[in-house]
Design a protein around this motif. Structure first.
Motif, PDB file in Angstrom:
ATOM      1  N   UNK A  26       0.821  -1.221   0.000  1.00 13.28           N
ATOM      2  CA  UNK A  26       0.000   0.000   0.000  1.00 13.28           C
ATOM      3  C   UNK A  26       0.851   1.265   0.000  1.00 13.28           C
ATOM      4  N   UNK A  27       1.861   1.335   0.875  1.00 12.39           N
ATOM      5  CA  UNK A  27       2.624   2.582   0.960  1.00 12.39           C
ATOM      6  C   UNK A  27       3.466   2.797  -0.293  1.00 12.39           C
ATOM      7  N   UNK A  28       3.925   1.697  -0.907  1.00  9.70           N
ATOM      8  CA  UNK A  28       4.693   1.812  -2.148  1.00  9.70           C
ATOM      9  C   UNK A  28       3.783   2.309  -3.274  1.00  9.70           C
ATOM     10  N   UNK A  29       2.595   1.736  -3.342  1.00  9.14           N
ATOM     11  CA  UNK A  29       1.661   2.107  -4.411  1.00  9.14           C
ATOM     12  C   UNK A  29       1.307   3.596  -4.346  1.00  9.14           C
ATOM     13  N   UNK A  30       1.231   4.126  -3.131  1.00  4.81           N
ATOM     14  CA  UNK A  30       0.862   5.536  -2.974  1.00  4.81           C
ATOM     15  C   UNK A  30       1.905   6.468  -3.588  1.00  4.81           C
ATOM     16  N   UNK A  31       3.105   5.933  -3.839  1.00  7.14           N
ATOM     17  CA  UNK A  31       4.194   6.781  -4.353  1.00  7.14           C
ATOM     18  C   UNK A  31       4.278   6.795  -5.879  1.00  7.14           C
ATOM     19  N   UNK A  32       3.564   5.902  -6.532  1.00  3.86           N
ATOM     20  CA  UNK A  32       3.698   5.761  -7.993  1.00  3.86           C
ATOM     21  C   UNK A  32       2.389   6.062  -8.706  1.00  3.86           C
ATOM     22  N   UNK A  33       2.508   6.663  -9.894  1.00  2.00           N
ATOM     23  CA  UNK A  33       1.336   6.826 -10.758  1.00  2.00           C
ATOM     24  C   UNK A  33       0.947   5.470 -11.348  1.00  2.00           C
ATOM     25  N   UNK A  34      -0.291   5.344 -11.731  1.00  3.31           N
ATOM     26  CA  UNK A  34      -0.741   4.098 -12.374  1.00  3.31           C
ATOM     27  C   UNK A  34       0.073   3.821 -13.640  1.00  3.31           C
ATOM     28  N   UNK A  35       0.377   4.905 -14.400  1.00  2.00           N
ATOM     29  CA  UNK A  35       1.074   4.725 -15.683  1.00  2.00           C
ATOM     30  C   UNK A  35       2.586   4.973 -15.542  1.00  2.00           C
ATOM     31  N   UNK A  36       3.127   4.579 -14.397  1.00  2.00           N
ATOM     32  CA  UNK A  36       4.563   4.830 -14.178  1.00  2.00           C
ATOM     33  C   UNK A  36       5.412   3.757 -14.870  1.00  2.00           C
ATOM     34  N   UNK A  37       6.724   4.051 -14.954  1.00  2.00           N
ATOM     35  CA  UNK A  37       7.678   3.137 -15.596  1.00  2.00           C
ATOM     36  C   UNK A  37       8.896   2.985 -14.680  1.00  2.00           C
ATOM     37  N   UNK A  38       9.415   1.767 -14.631  1.00  2.00           N
ATOM     38  CA  UNK A  38      10.668   1.528 -13.886  1.00  2.00           C
ATOM     39  C   UNK A  38      11.653   0.862 -14.832  1.00  2.00           C
ATOM     40  N   UNK A  39      12.815   1.516 -15.020  1.00  2.00           N
ATOM     41  CA  UNK A  39      13.880   0.884 -15.798  1.00  2.00           C
ATOM     42  C   UNK A  39      14.995   0.506 -14.841  1.00  2.00           C
ATOM     43  N   UNK A  40      15.381  -0.749 -14.864  1.00  2.00           N
ATOM     44  CA  UNK A  40      16.521  -1.170 -14.044  1.00  2.00           C
ATOM     45  C   UNK A  40      17.672  -1.554 -14.952  1.00  2.00           C
ATOM     46  N   UNK A  41      18.828  -0.996 -14.650  1.00  2.00           N
ATOM     47  CA  UNK A  41      20.033  -1.329 -15.399  1.00  2.00           C
ATOM     48  C   UNK A  41      20.993  -1.969 -14.395  1.00  2.00           C
ATOM     49  N   UNK A  42      20.829  -3.247 -14.188  1.00  2.00           N
ATOM     50  CA  UNK A  42      21.692  -4.128 -13.398  1.00  2.00           C
ATOM     51  C   UNK A  42      21.556  -3.966 -11.884  1.00  2.00           C
ATOM     52  N   UNK A  43      21.157  -2.793 -11.402  1.00  2.00           N
ATOM     53  CA  UNK A  43      21.267  -2.519  -9.964  1.00  2.00           C
ATOM     54  C   UNK A  43      20.450  -3.497  -9.124  1.00  2.00           C
ATOM     55  N   UNK A  44      19.236  -3.799  -9.535  1.00  2.00           N
ATOM     56  CA  UNK A  44      18.366  -4.646  -8.713  1.00  2.00           C
ATOM     57  C   UNK A  44      18.034  -5.976  -9.374  1.00  2.00           C
ATOM     58  N   UNK A  45      18.226  -6.072 -10.680  1.00  2.00           N
ATOM     59  CA  UNK A  45      17.823  -7.300 -11.386  1.00  2.00           C
ATOM     60  C   UNK A  45      18.984  -7.989 -12.108  1.00  2.00           C
ATOM     61  N   UNK A  46      20.154  -7.369 -12.181  1.00  2.00           N
ATOM     62  CA  UNK A  46      21.289  -7.846 -12.981  1.00  2.00           C
ATOM     63  C   UNK A  46      20.925  -8.002 -14.456  1.00  2.00           C
ATOM     64  N   UNK A  47      19.868  -7.315 -14.876  1.00  3.19           N
ATOM     65  CA  UNK A  47      19.520  -7.284 -16.295  1.00  3.19           C
ATOM     66  C   UNK A  47      19.234  -5.832 -16.660  1.00  3.19           C
TER      67      UNK A  47
END
Ligand SMILES: Cc1cc2nc3c(=O)[nH]c(=O)nc-3n(C[C@H](O)[C@H](O)[C@H](O)COP(=O)(O)OP(=O)(O)OC[C@H]3O[C@@H](n4cnc5c(N)ncnc54)[C@H](O)[C@@H]3O)c2cc1C
Length: 590
Positions: A26-47
């Motif tokens: 719940x608290x995480x969801x309150x911080x993001x828009x419905x149409x948000x985007x997350x790009x990870x470059x290795x930091x959390x997914x190693x991809x």
């Protein structure tokens, strides 16, 4: 720094860090828009991956955060402070931040909407703890060659390192264009032994051998190589021979190991040993087998030319060249040429032939995007004129997720269409067929999806529009004949030369040629967007262990060579998930 903007970003980062630790979403969801985007470059997914939509990205973000424990999220005081900017037509608060994970240090870019919710989030690995680049304060101290007066000095050590008499490199980089130089420089700074091999006899020949009048298409400030920017006196559009000379200086300054005149003939992968067995042919004809753990293909797109079987071409009695074989219009002064293909190569060759006094007709096969080199083709690089230093511009570039990039390029394309209207109308009037890319996304997406289909106009379009260079539609051709090409209306276009500016087969064909069908099938399609909204098999692990690819513009290679080098380092350290599993299972030696 504007205190208000700083506070808004600081508050969001603190709440985000807290929310990642809390159970429930719940608290995480309150911080993001419905149409948000997350790009990870290795930091959390190693991809390298992009996830779009809060429903998709939040569970994954939480899952990865539990493993990598991102913490100490802070605005980076050493970088461009939070500021209001317009991205893809929307106003946003953009901020660069830093953080730590279990294994590394990262940085990222956050974009907040006016309600303070995240629109886009980038998390990118910057360094692996304990394995930082050997630059700045971590620069080499030079003790190995400066303390022992009778021992080998720096030059002796450099020469020995380059000979590879008694060892093989950890990484073999195939191709010494800017892609190869960028990745080799990054690996070298991380302390990884890398050797570049290139078939041309001299560093920089990949540019030197191109046509006489060539200058780069993008402005200097976008095209720097990693670590060592071009000197401030370099011209806005760098000429090919100056660039070739800079490549030589770069190899020397960055202490890169480079074997010129060395052909990479191919290889196979020894699964048990976790190494390649590759064959090289040196300039003196000798052969050398090497067993590197990694091969990085930086061999460009100019590997295997597309030579279409055009009706009657074998009957043509003149000369047929692929654009890659063309060198100089001087040989064709006073003669007649047909140039088939209306992309950059076709136009540039037609202009070169015309300026040498050859009568040229450009033959159009497909609708083509035409954009003036200035200002239209430079619109995409406006960020690099906004003021932030290169490093910040590069990070901001990485932080733009694919949907925003598409939107931004649709806007640039529409703007370019306005700016170029007189030229485009003059071309339409003479029957030139124009294109604007899929959904109007313009040249950048033509490049990213198929590597061509556009021309940056440096004067050829005016020559075509004025009729000084002829134009014919391939659909009007019946067949090539002995002295040229016969049109459907019976006319003959006379020619002594036919240039096929018909492009190159994709990188998968090159992988097949060098490593065989099984590896090519395993790797699959290369370039063009695929899963997770990223370029397929570029800059990150391929399904073939030990095989990596790097290509693209100067900017792409400068930016993504960093992440590719970090992945190779992680692989060497046994930190990449698959290699770690294989090491633990004992299926490959450490
Ligand atoms: C007129 C023009 C202007 C351009 N302007 C720009 C610009 O401003 N900015 C920009 O980003 N891009 C520009 N480009 C596009 C692009 O960056 C270049 O085409 C660039 O050369 C690609 O670099 P690369 O290192 O990937 O490949 P290449 O430059 O093609 O280098 C690959 C190297 O690999 C070697 N090689 C291949 N196979 C083997 C093998 N089996 N064994 C040994 N060696 C091998 C080749 O000899 C070659 O030297 C321009 C292109 C042209 C034609």
């Amino acid at each position: 720094m504007t205190p208000d903007l700083e506070q808004r970003v600081g508050r969001w980062l603190a709440r985000f860090e807290q929310a990642l630790r809390e159970p429930g979403a719940a608290s995480l969801r309150a911080l993001f828009r419905e149409d948000s985007h997350w790009r990870d470059v290795l930091a959390l997914t190693w991809t390298i991956r992009t996830l779009s939509g809060a429903d998709t990205l939040l569970p994954e973000l939480q899952h990865c955060a539990a493993r990598e424990c991102p913490r100490n999220l802070r605005i980076d005081p050493s970088r461009t402070p939070p500021r209001k900017v317009t991205r893809a037509g929307a106003e946003t608060l953009e901020a660069i931040f830093t953080f730590e994970t279990q294994s590394g240090r990262g940085n990222g870019v956050l974009r907040l909407d006016p309600e303070g919710k995240a629109w886009t989030l980038l998390t990118a690995l910057d360094a692996i703890k304990g394995h930082e680049e050997q630059v700045g304060k971590a620069r080499p101290k030079g003790e190995s060659y400066s303390r022992d007066f009778r021992g080998p000095n720096w030059l002796d050590q450099r020469r020995a390192a380059q000979r590879y008499d008694d060892r093989d490199p950890a990484v073999l980089v195939v191709g010494g264009g800017h892609a190869g130089l960028s990745i080799a420089a990054r690996l070298t700074q991380l302390g990884i032994d890398a050797l570049i091999v290139d078939r041309w006899p001299r560093i920089g020949d990949n540019w030197r051998r191109r046509y006489h009048a060539l200058t780069l298409h993008n402005q200097m400030q976008v095209n720097h190589l990693p670590y060592l920017p071009f000197p401030p006196n370099f011209p806005t559009y760098i000429p090919k021979d100056k660039l070739a000379g800079w490549f030589e200086a770069y190899v020397e300054a960055m202490e890169l190991n480079y074997w010129a005149g060395s052909e990479f003939e191919g290889g196979d992968y020894d699964e048990d040993a976790g190494r390649w067995r590759v064959a090289l042919r040196r300039a003196d004809g000798t052969r050398r087998e090497m067993r590197p753990r990694h091969v990085v293909l930086a061999s460009g797109v100019s590997g295997i030319p597309v030579m279409p079987e055009l009706p009657g071409l074998t009957d043509f009695r003149g000369t047929v060249l692929h654009s890659g074989q063309y060198d100089d219009g001087e040989h064709w002064r006073g003669r007649r040429a047909l140039v088939v293909g209306t992309g950059n190569s076709g136009h540039d060759i037609a202009q070169d032939l015309h300026s040498a006094g050859c009568a040229v007709t450009l033959v159009q096969r497909n609708p083509t995007l035409i954009t003036n080199i200035e200002p239209s083709a430079q619109l995409a690089y406006a960020l690099y004129d906004e003021g932030p230093p290169l490093e910040d511009c590069d990070l901001i570039t990485v932080s733009v997720p694919l949907p925003l990039l598409r939107k931004a390029h649709q806007m640039h394309t529409a703007r370019a269409r306005e700016l170029d209207r007189p030229l485009l109308e003059s071309l339409e009037r003479i029957g030139f067929k124009l294109a604007y890319g899929e959904d109007g996304t313009g040249w950048q997406f033509l490049y990213l999806n198929r590597g061509g289909g556009y021309y940056f106009n440096v004067g050829c379009s005016e020559l075509v529009a004025e009729g000084r260079i002829g134009l014919a539609q391939f659909s009007d051709f019946e067949a090539f004949v002995g002295d040229g090409a016969r049109l459907r209306d019976g006319r003959i276009l006379q020619a002594d030369l036919v240039v096929l500016a018909t492009g190159y087969q994709g990188p998968q064909a090159l992988v097949r040629k060098l490593f065989g069908g099984a590896i090519a099938e395993r790797v699959g399609p290369i370039w063009g967007f695929g899963e997770h909204q990223e370029l397929r098999n570029m800059f990150q692990r391929t399904p073939q262990p030990g095989l990596w690819l790097i290509a693209g513009s100067f900017a792409q290679c400068r930016i993504y060579s960093k992440y590719l080098a970090l992945q190779i380092l992680a692989s060497e350290l046994g930190m990449l998930p698959e290699r770690r599993a294989a090491l633990e299972a004992g299926t490959i030696p450490g």
